[in-house]
Scaffold this motif. Sequence first.
Motif, PDB file in Angstrom:
ATOM      1  N   ILE A 120       0.845  -1.194   0.000  1.00  0.00           N
ATOM      2  CA  ILE A 120       0.000   0.000   0.000  1.00  0.00           C
ATOM      3  C   ILE A 120       0.880   1.244   0.000  1.00  0.00           C
ATOM      4  O   ILE A 120       1.683   1.444   0.921  1.00  0.00           O
ATOM      5  N   ARG A 121       0.738   2.054  -1.018  1.00  0.00           N
ATOM      6  CA  ARG A 121       1.488   3.304  -1.119  1.00  0.00           C
ATOM      7  C   ARG A 121       0.514   4.470  -1.049  1.00  0.00           C
ATOM      8  O   ARG A 121      -0.547   4.447  -1.682  1.00  0.00           O
ATOM      9  N   VAL A 133      -4.367   7.364   6.706  1.00  0.00           N
ATOM     10  CA  VAL A 133      -3.653   6.237   7.310  1.00  0.00           C
ATOM     11  C   VAL A 133      -4.578   5.505   8.286  1.00  0.00           C
ATOM     12  O   VAL A 133      -4.618   4.276   8.330  1.00  0.00           O
ATOM     13  N   ALA A 134      -5.328   6.304   9.067  1.00  0.00           N
ATOM     14  CA  ALA A 134      -6.256   5.705  10.027  1.00  0.00           C
ATOM     15  C   ALA A 134      -7.321   4.880   9.326  1.00  0.00           C
ATOM     16  O   ALA A 134      -7.686   3.793   9.789  1.00  0.00           O
ATOM     17  N   ARG A 135      -7.808   5.378   8.204  1.00  0.00           N
ATOM     18  CA  ARG A 135      -8.849   4.644   7.485  1.00  0.00           C
ATOM     19  C   ARG A 135      -8.316   3.321   6.956  1.00  0.00           C
ATOM     20  O   ARG A 135      -8.987   2.276   7.072  1.00  0.00           O
ATOM     21  N   VAL A 136      -7.115   3.355   6.397  1.00  0.00           N
ATOM     22  CA  VAL A 136      -6.523   2.116   5.892  1.00  0.00           C
ATOM     23  C   VAL A 136      -6.342   1.115   7.034  1.00  0.00           C
ATOM     24  O   VAL A 136      -6.701  -0.060   6.928  1.00  0.00           O
ATOM     25  N   GLY A 137      -5.792   1.599   8.157  1.00  0.00           N
ATOM     26  CA  GLY A 137      -5.608   0.710   9.300  1.00  0.00           C
ATOM     27  C   GLY A 137      -6.919   0.160   9.817  1.00  0.00           C
ATOM     28  O   GLY A 137      -7.013  -1.016  10.195  1.00  0.00           O
ATOM     29  N   TRP A 138      -7.936   1.007   9.836  1.00  0.00           N
ATOM     30  CA  TRP A 138      -9.251   0.587  10.328  1.00  0.00           C
ATOM     31  C   TRP A 138      -9.875  -0.460   9.409  1.00  0.00           C
ATOM     32  O   TRP A 138     -10.383  -1.491   9.870  1.00  0.00           O
ATOM     33  N   GLU A 139      -9.841  -0.197   8.095  1.00  0.00           N
ATOM     34  CA  GLU A 139     -10.469  -1.116   7.145  1.00  0.00           C
ATOM     35  C   GLU A 139      -9.760  -2.470   7.134  1.00  0.00           C
ATOM     36  O   GLU A 139     -10.407  -3.527   7.118  1.00  0.00           O
ATOM     37  N   VAL A 140      -8.428  -2.450   7.148  1.00  0.00           N
ATOM     38  CA  VAL A 140      -7.677  -3.703   7.162  1.00  0.00           C
ATOM     39  C   VAL A 140      -7.939  -4.459   8.462  1.00  0.00           C
ATOM     40  O   VAL A 140      -8.148  -5.673   8.468  1.00  0.00           O
ATOM     41  N   PHE A 148       1.509  -4.527   8.197  1.00  0.00           N
ATOM     42  CA  PHE A 148       2.943  -4.470   8.428  1.00  0.00           C
ATOM     43  C   PHE A 148       3.517  -3.182   7.862  1.00  0.00           C
ATOM     44  O   PHE A 148       3.065  -2.695   6.821  1.00  0.00           O
ATOM     45  N   ARG A 149       4.505  -2.643   8.550  1.00  0.00           N
ATOM     46  CA  ARG A 149       5.210  -1.469   8.061  1.00  0.00           C
ATOM     47  C   ARG A 149       6.140  -1.895   6.924  1.00  0.00           C
ATOM     48  O   ARG A 149       6.917  -2.842   7.052  1.00  0.00           O
ATOM     49  N   GLY A 150       6.057  -1.169   5.816  1.00  0.00           N
ATOM     50  CA  GLY A 150       6.944  -1.436   4.688  1.00  0.00           C
ATOM     51  C   GLY A 150       8.062  -0.406   4.614  1.00  0.00           C
ATOM     52  O   GLY A 150       8.446   0.196   5.623  1.00  0.00           O
ATOM     53  N   GLU A 151       8.575  -0.193   3.427  1.00  0.00           N
ATOM     54  CA  GLU A 151       9.646   0.775   3.230  1.00  0.00           C
ATOM     55  C   GLU A 151       9.077   2.141   2.878  1.00  0.00           C
ATOM     56  O   GLU A 151       8.026   2.251   2.244  1.00  0.00           O
ATOM     57  N   ALA A 152       9.775   3.194   3.314  1.00  0.00           N
ATOM     58  CA  ALA A 152       9.452   4.567   2.922  1.00  0.00           C
ATOM     59  C   ALA A 152       7.984   4.915   3.170  1.00  0.00           C
ATOM     60  O   ALA A 152       7.314   5.512   2.308  1.00  0.00           O
ATOM     61  N   GLY A 153       7.482   4.536   4.351  1.00  0.00           N
ATOM     62  CA  GLY A 153       6.112   4.901   4.691  1.00  0.00           C
ATOM     63  C   GLY A 153       5.041   4.026   4.087  1.00  0.00           C
ATOM     64  O   GLY A 153       3.849   4.309   4.244  1.00  0.00           O
ATOM     65  N   GLU A 154       5.434   2.968   3.392  1.00  0.00           N
ATOM     66  CA  GLU A 154       4.450   2.059   2.812  1.00  0.00           C
ATOM     67  C   GLU A 154       3.938   1.085   3.868  1.00  0.00           C
ATOM     68  O   GLU A 154       4.546   0.896   4.916  1.00  0.00           O
ATOM     69  N   ILE A 170     -10.493   2.971  -1.941  1.00  0.00           N
ATOM     70  CA  ILE A 170     -10.078   4.088  -1.084  1.00  0.00           C
ATOM     71  C   ILE A 170      -9.227   5.056  -1.900  1.00  0.00           C
ATOM     72  O   ILE A 170      -8.153   4.690  -2.388  1.00  0.00           O
ATOM     73  N   PRO A 171      -9.676   6.298  -2.080  1.00  0.00           N
ATOM     74  CA  PRO A 171      -8.871   7.266  -2.833  1.00  0.00           C
ATOM     75  C   PRO A 171      -7.635   7.684  -2.040  1.00  0.00           C
ATOM     76  O   PRO A 171      -7.629   7.674  -0.814  1.00  0.00           O
ATOM     77  N   GLY A 172      -6.571   8.000  -2.782  1.00  0.00           N
ATOM     78  CA  GLY A 172      -5.358   8.487  -2.137  1.00  0.00           C
ATOM     79  C   GLY A 172      -4.308   7.418  -1.886  1.00  0.00           C
ATOM     80  O   GLY A 172      -3.243   7.714  -1.342  1.00  0.00           O
ATOM     81  N   ILE A 173      -4.608   6.172  -2.280  1.00  0.00           N
ATOM     82  CA  ILE A 173      -3.607   5.116  -2.126  1.00  0.00           C
ATOM     83  C   ILE A 173      -3.480   4.333  -3.426  1.00  0.00           C
ATOM     84  O   ILE A 173      -4.385   4.345  -4.274  1.00  0.00           O
ATOM     85  N   GLN A 174      -2.360   3.668  -3.577  1.00  0.00           N
ATOM     86  CA  GLN A 174      -2.103   2.807  -4.726  1.00  0.00           C
ATOM     87  C   GLN A 174      -1.657   1.460  -4.195  1.00  0.00           C
ATOM     88  O   GLN A 174      -0.851   1.384  -3.256  1.00  0.00           O
TER      89      GLN A 174
END
Length: 214
Positions: A120-121, A133-140, A148-154, A170-174
């Motif tokens: 997730i970028r 970020v909160a929405r992504v964490g909440w939905e997942v 999991f934390r990835g590289e460079a904020g991913e 979800i708009p704003g992520i790739q």
Amino acid sequence: MLCTEVSGNINDPSSVIALQRRLGAPFEVDYVDLEWDQVHARRLVVKSGAGRVVEIRLGERVEEIGLKDGDVLGCDVAPDTLAAHASSVEPCAATAPAPASGGKPVVVAVQLRSARVVRIRFTASEPVDPALVARVGWEVGNMHVPLFRGEAGELMAPHSDALQRLLASIPGIQTTVEQASLDPAARLSGTGISTVVRLSPSLKVVVRKKTSSN
């Protein structure tokens, strides 16, 4: 082989030196392949690449931090080496075949298998919106999938078609689907808010308790 504690990590040069000193000889490595969802199991019986049956019983320690790639589970020592270095052998009861290749000691270590993951970028400019970020964490989290934390904020999560479809809305992520190792040390736990706090430590979160009126 019964393993009840972790005795270093072969990816750490200082651990390798310490193991060689304790065993009194250079060693070979026999890997136990683990999936990402096995690294927190309190009790696990697996077979190594060389055919050793390894019983892992690490209790609460493994529930809290998990097994990492390269963690040393124990040693299988040749009889002649065992006699000379009995006090230095790792605390494992070997029930496996004797070490091969001229009787060298064998270190049994964890090797994390790569998994199919969703990476997730965040496509918005810096700084990333904490609410996103909160929405992504909440939905997942609502899908009971670890993040999991990835590289460079991913961020990364184990792949499923349902999760990929949800994130695509979800708009704003790739998102991309790829093979990657999921390091237990990079696992984020809790709600969407706790994920934001971990990724954005400068963010202040105020929690107001409800008050009951008489």
